[in-house]
Design an enzyme around this catalytic site. Structure first.
Site, PDB file in Angstrom:
ATOM      1  N   ARG A  16      53.499  85.899  35.038  1.00  0.00           N
ATOM      2  CA  ARG A  16      54.484  85.135  34.693  1.00  0.00           C
ATOM      3  C   ARG A  16      55.324  84.399  35.929  1.00  0.00           C
ATOM      4  O   ARG A  16      54.660  84.478  37.016  1.00  0.00           O
ATOM      5  CB  ARG A  16      55.661  86.402  34.214  1.00  0.00           C
ATOM      6  CG  ARG A  16      56.052  87.232  35.155  1.00  0.00           C
ATOM      7  CD  ARG A  16      57.312  87.996  34.548  1.00  0.00           C
ATOM      8  NE  ARG A  16      57.936  88.722  35.731  1.00  0.00           N
ATOM      9  CZ  ARG A  16      58.167  90.008  35.947  1.00  0.00           C
ATOM     10  NH1 ARG A  16      57.646  90.751  34.970  1.00  0.00           N
ATOM     11  NH2 ARG A  16      58.549  90.520  37.172  1.00  0.00           N
ATOM     12  N   ASN A  64      48.187  97.837  41.044  1.00  0.00           N
ATOM     13  CA  ASN A  64      49.235  97.472  41.888  1.00  0.00           C
ATOM     14  C   ASN A  64      48.885  97.368  43.248  1.00  0.00           C
ATOM     15  O   ASN A  64      48.123  98.086  43.798  1.00  0.00           O
ATOM     16  CB  ASN A  64      49.848  99.143  41.871  1.00  0.00           C
ATOM     17  CG  ASN A  64      51.168  99.251  42.876  1.00  0.00           C
ATOM     18  OD1 ASN A  64      51.475  98.382  43.418  1.00  0.00           O
ATOM     19  ND2 ASN A  64      51.492 100.719  42.978  1.00  0.00           N
ATOM     20  N   SER A 143      59.537  83.389  51.450  1.00  0.00           N
ATOM     21  CA  SER A 143      60.990  82.796  50.922  1.00  0.00           C
ATOM     22  C   SER A 143      61.772  82.205  51.921  1.00  0.00           C
ATOM     23  O   SER A 143      61.691  82.588  53.078  1.00  0.00           O
ATOM     24  CB  SER A 143      61.597  84.162  50.222  1.00  0.00           C
ATOM     25  OG  SER A 143      62.787  83.828  50.080  1.00  0.00           O
ATOM     26  N   TYR A 156      63.840  92.936  51.855  1.00  0.00           N
ATOM     27  CA  TYR A 156      62.822  91.692  51.216  1.00  0.00           C
ATOM     28  C   TYR A 156      62.751  90.447  52.601  1.00  0.00           C
ATOM     29  O   TYR A 156      61.797  90.087  52.514  1.00  0.00           O
ATOM     30  CB  TYR A 156      63.817  90.989  49.986  1.00  0.00           C
ATOM     31  CG  TYR A 156      63.149  90.175  49.412  1.00  0.00           C
ATOM     32  CD1 TYR A 156      61.979  90.116  48.672  1.00  0.00           C
ATOM     33  CD2 TYR A 156      63.675  88.636  49.705  1.00  0.00           C
ATOM     34  CE1 TYR A 156      61.568  89.217  47.726  1.00  0.00           C
ATOM     35  CE2 TYR A 156      63.132  87.660  49.015  1.00  0.00           C
ATOM     36  CZ  TYR A 156      62.230  87.752  47.880  1.00  0.00           C
ATOM     37  OH  TYR A 156      61.419  86.835  47.297  1.00  0.00           O
ATOM     38  N   LYS A 160      59.489  89.353  53.973  1.00  0.00           N
ATOM     39  CA  LYS A 160      59.017  87.989  53.777  1.00  0.00           C
ATOM     40  C   LYS A 160      58.921  87.354  55.159  1.00  0.00           C
ATOM     41  O   LYS A 160      58.110  86.593  55.424  1.00  0.00           O
ATOM     42  CB  LYS A 160      59.993  87.272  52.904  1.00  0.00           C
ATOM     43  CG  LYS A 160      60.020  87.810  51.500  1.00  0.00           C
ATOM     44  CD  LYS A 160      58.674  87.408  50.738  1.00  0.00           C
ATOM     45  CE  LYS A 160      58.808  87.522  49.196  1.00  0.00           C
ATOM     46  NZ  LYS A 160      57.480  87.434  48.653  1.00  0.00           N
ATOM     47  N   ILE A 189      64.329  79.609  42.713  1.00  0.00           N
ATOM     48  CA  ILE A 189      63.513  79.288  41.391  1.00  0.00           C
ATOM     49  C   ILE A 189      63.828  79.753  40.295  1.00  0.00           C
ATOM     50  O   ILE A 189      64.061  81.121  40.278  1.00  0.00           O
ATOM     51  CB  ILE A 189      62.036  79.432  41.891  1.00  0.00           C
ATOM     52  CG1 ILE A 189      61.926  78.947  43.138  1.00  0.00           C
ATOM     53  CG2 ILE A 189      61.226  78.615  41.074  1.00  0.00           C
ATOM     54  CD1 ILE A 189      61.817  77.423  43.576  1.00  0.00           C
TER      55      ILE A 189
HETATM   56  P1  NAI Z   1      58.722  87.379  38.855  1.00  0.00           P
HETATM   57  O1  NAI Z   1      59.368  88.848  39.005  1.00  0.00           O
HETATM   58  O2  NAI Z   1      58.849  86.587  37.767  1.00  0.00           O
HETATM   59  O3  NAI Z   1      56.890  87.829  38.934  1.00  0.00           O
HETATM   60  C1  NAI Z   1      56.627  88.735  39.524  1.00  0.00           C
HETATM   61  C2  NAI Z   1      55.137  88.998  39.433  1.00  0.00           C
HETATM   62  O4  NAI Z   1      54.647  89.775  40.454  1.00  0.00           O
HETATM   63  C3  NAI Z   1      54.645  89.540  38.079  1.00  0.00           C
HETATM   64  O5  NAI Z   1      53.460  88.988  37.560  1.00  0.00           O
HETATM   65  C4  NAI Z   1      54.488  91.055  38.270  1.00  0.00           C
HETATM   66  O6  NAI Z   1      53.678  91.671  37.499  1.00  0.00           O
HETATM   67  C5  NAI Z   1      53.933  90.933  39.835  1.00  0.00           C
HETATM   68  N1  NAI Z   1      54.057  92.170  40.313  1.00  0.00           N
HETATM   69  C6  NAI Z   1      55.314  92.881  40.912  1.00  0.00           C
HETATM   70  N2  NAI Z   1      54.913  94.094  41.561  1.00  0.00           N
HETATM   71  C7  NAI Z   1      53.586  93.940  41.677  1.00  0.00           C
HETATM   72  C8  NAI Z   1      52.698  94.910  42.023  1.00  0.00           C
HETATM   73  N3  NAI Z   1      53.056  96.072  42.690  1.00  0.00           N
HETATM   74  N4  NAI Z   1      51.433  94.704  42.204  1.00  0.00           N
HETATM   75  C9  NAI Z   1      50.699  93.674  41.213  1.00  0.00           C
HETATM   76  N5  NAI Z   1      51.723  92.657  40.777  1.00  0.00           N
HETATM   77  C10 NAI Z   1      53.107  93.044  40.770  1.00  0.00           C
HETATM   78  O7  NAI Z   1      58.798  86.754  40.368  1.00  0.00           O
HETATM   79  P2  NAI Z   1      58.803  85.264  40.754  1.00  0.00           P
HETATM   80  O8  NAI Z   1      60.281  84.838  40.715  1.00  0.00           O
HETATM   81  O9  NAI Z   1      57.747  84.553  39.926  1.00  0.00           O
HETATM   82  O10 NAI Z   1      58.259  85.344  42.311  1.00  0.00           O
HETATM   83  C11 NAI Z   1      57.022  85.313  42.782  1.00  0.00           C
HETATM   84  C12 NAI Z   1      56.861  85.285  44.114  1.00  0.00           C
HETATM   85  O11 NAI Z   1      57.619  84.344  44.642  1.00  0.00           O
HETATM   86  C13 NAI Z   1      57.466  86.599  44.776  1.00  0.00           C
HETATM   87  O12 NAI Z   1      56.635  86.950  45.927  1.00  0.00           O
HETATM   88  C14 NAI Z   1      58.929  86.360  45.114  1.00  0.00           C
HETATM   89  O13 NAI Z   1      59.249  87.311  46.242  1.00  0.00           O
HETATM   90  C15 NAI Z   1      58.762  84.913  45.772  1.00  0.00           C
HETATM   91  N6  NAI Z   1      59.813  84.126  45.803  1.00  0.00           N
HETATM   92  C16 NAI Z   1      60.722  83.917  44.439  1.00  0.00           C
HETATM   93  C17 NAI Z   1      61.873  83.171  44.586  1.00  0.00           C
HETATM   94  C18 NAI Z   1      62.572  82.924  43.338  1.00  0.00           C
HETATM   95  O14 NAI Z   1      63.887  82.241  43.494  1.00  0.00           O
HETATM   96  N7  NAI Z   1      61.977  83.254  42.109  1.00  0.00           N
HETATM   97  C19 NAI Z   1      62.253  82.709  45.789  1.00  0.00           C
HETATM   98  C20 NAI Z   1      61.553  82.910  46.814  1.00  0.00           C
HETATM   99  C21 NAI Z   1      60.247  83.508  46.819  1.00  0.00           C
END
Ligand code: NAI
Length: 249
Positions: A16, A64, A143, A156, A160, A189
């Site tokens: 996702r 995981n 990030s 966090y 990061k 985002i």
């Molecule tokens: P999200 O929460 O929508 O998706 C996270 C994904 O990581 C999911 O597919 C989930 O299944 C997977 N996940 C979580 N824990 C896991 C684990 N232990 N093992 C395997 N998979 C795991 O997050 P989003 O917003 O798409 O973020 C993606 C990346 O971007 C993250 O690293 C986040 O820190 C980084 N990020 C996001 C920002 C934002 O504003 N959304 C800003 C800056 C960085």
């Protein structure tokens, strides 16, 4: 011939949000994709179906990333299903926010395990194959918070920030092997992660962002797609900010 034809990409947290957009972007360039995810089978399978519609092979791998045995089994299975991983996008990440004074040991450890040790260990699993093949792309999803810090996010921010240090170190270690290691640093985002942020905080974010809005997952995926392309061979150890100008490092 597409840019990443017959490459094998592993995208952690690909079910996702930003990860899903990255899977789609890499598949659009012809790469087969291994979609790693933590818990939602249906979402991951849905992404795989979309990827196959683009004419590439795609499989979902529940693991995981904080668990070393699960990482090892996942990479072994990918090897059997698709072949050695040539592109790794360490995208999975979590938040457990609280001011440092109130933060528990468990909250600290969980975020460091998933957001820093996990990406390091998944990279450790695939790097040998990349070295043997003389080509590879590693991208860490860091990030803006890893650069500026953020109220309530000490765990966090440390994780990061650590990924940025790891990016620069690994880039030096594998540069002569045809492997680049870079990081992408998103601002705020629109995903499930930011859906948890209170609306008044997001209003402040928009005010503080020169572009005046939150970013979209596809805008992060486009930066990753570029870093993974053959044309980015001379970019390594770099952190690409994709944050609407909120922080210009
Ligand atoms: P999200 O929460 O929508 O998706 C996270 C994904 O990581 C999911 O597919 C989930 O299944 C997977 N996940 C979580 N824990 C896991 C684990 N232990 N093992 C395997 N998979 C795991 O997050 P989003 O917003 O798409 O973020 C993606 C990346 O971007 C993250 O690293 C986040 O820190 C980084 N990020 C996001 C920002 C934002 O504003 N959304 C800003 C800056 C960085």
């Amino acid at each position: 011939m597409k840019l990443l034809e017959n490459k094998v990409s592993l995208v952690t947290g690909g079910s996702r949000g930003i990860g899903r957009s990255i899977c789609l972007a890499l598949a659009s360039e012809g790469s087969h994709v291994a979609v790693n995810y933590a818990s939602h089978d249906a979402q991951a399978n849905e992404v795989c179906a979309m990827l196959r519609d683009k004419g590439v092979k795609a499989f979902a791998y529940r693991a995981n990333i904080a668990n070393d045995d699960e990482n090892h089994r996942m990479v072994e299975q990918i090897h059997k299903d698709l072949g050695p991983v040539s592109i790794l996008v360490n995208n999975a990440g979590i938040t457990r926010d609280r001011t440092f004074v109130k933060m528990t040991y468990e909250m600290w450890k969980e975020v460091l395990d998933v957001d820093l040790t996990g990406p390091a260990m998944v990279t450790h699993e695939v790097l040998k194959d990349m070295i043997d093949n003389g080509w590879g792309r590693v991208v860490f999803m860091t990030s803006i918070v890893g650069q500026t810090g953020n109220f309530g996010q000490s765990n966090y921010a440390v994780a990061k920030g650590g990924l940025i240090a790891l990016t620069r170190t690994l880039a030096r270690e594998v540069a002569r092997k045809g492997i680049t290691v870079n990081a992408v640093a998103p601002g705020f985002i629109e995903t499930d992660m930011t859906a948890e942020v209170p609306p008044q905080v997001l209003d402040k974010v928009r005010e503080a962002t020169p572009v005046g809005r939150l970013g979209k997952p596809d805008e992060i995926a486009d930066a990753v797609r570029f870093l993974c392309s053959p044309g980015a061979a001379y970019i390594t150890g770099e952190v690409i900010n994709v944050n609407g100008g909120m922080y210009m490092g």
